[in-house]
Write an enzyme that holds these catalytic residues in place. Structure first.
Site, PDB file in Angstrom:
ATOM      1  CG  HIS A  98      -0.306  -0.307   2.510  1.00  0.00           C
ATOM      2  ND1 HIS A  98       0.007  -1.599   2.876  1.00  0.00           N
ATOM      3  CD2 HIS A  98       0.100   0.487   3.531  1.00  0.00           C
ATOM      4  CE1 HIS A  98       0.573  -1.588   4.068  1.00  0.00           C
ATOM      5  NE2 HIS A  98       0.652  -0.337   4.498  1.00  0.00           N
ATOM      6  CG  LEU A  99       1.631   3.383  -3.300  1.00  0.00           C
ATOM      7  CD1 LEU A  99       1.562   4.237  -4.576  1.00  0.00           C
ATOM      8  CD2 LEU A  99       3.067   2.954  -3.053  1.00  0.00           C
ATOM      9  CG  HIS A 100       1.247   4.948   4.260  1.00  0.00           C
ATOM     10  ND1 HIS A 100       0.439   4.911   5.382  1.00  0.00           N
ATOM     11  CD2 HIS A 100       1.896   3.755   4.224  1.00  0.00           C
ATOM     12  CE1 HIS A 100       0.609   3.738   6.001  1.00  0.00           C
ATOM     13  NE2 HIS A 100       1.488   3.034   5.325  1.00  0.00           N
TER      14      HIS A 100
END
Ligand code: AMP
Length: 112
Positions: A98-100
């Site tokens: 996941h990209l924050h």
């Protein structure tokens, strides 16, 4: 199955901000900035480490998708940060890449 697999399957709810054929983006439940969105690929990759085995299109669409979400949220003008936590020392807690996307305040550097 991770939490994010279950969100994609519709088994648990998420606060969705964007979805297309390739990605899902939703608000982090424990935001670290006024804007804190997580962006995940629909094609599962557990870790950043796994990206070399993925096709370039999957990788590209994840990053392009995050940039699209940022534009949609109107944060491109003031700026934002994109972070990937990979593995234990980086405090990755969900084994689904996941990209924050963090924005909405001046962000300190370096991250802790
Ligand atoms: P990481 O530590 O990089 O693996 O990030 C996992 C993120 O998922 C954390 O920032 C959590 O706050 C977030 N998170 C955990 N549960 C949920 C949930 N139900 N909905 C949205 N975000 C969540």
């Amino acid at each position: 199955m991770t939490l994010f697999d279950k969100m994609l399957a519709g088994e648990i709810p998420c606060d969705k901000v964007y979805e297309d054929d390739d990605i899902l983006a939703f608000n982090d439940i424990n935001p670290q900035a006024p804007v804190h969105v997580l962006v995940i690929p629909k094609h599962k990759v557990a870790r950043f480490d796994g990206l070399p085995e993925q096709d370039a299109e999957t990788v590209g669409r994840l990053f392009q998708g995050a940039a699209r979400v940022a534009r949609q949220l109107g944060i491109q003008e003031n700026g934002y940060r994109v972070i990937v936590n990979n593995g234990r020392d980086a405090q990755q807690t969900v084994e689904y890449i996941h990209l924050h996307l963090l924005a909405g305040r001046p962000l300190k550097w370096p991250p802790g």
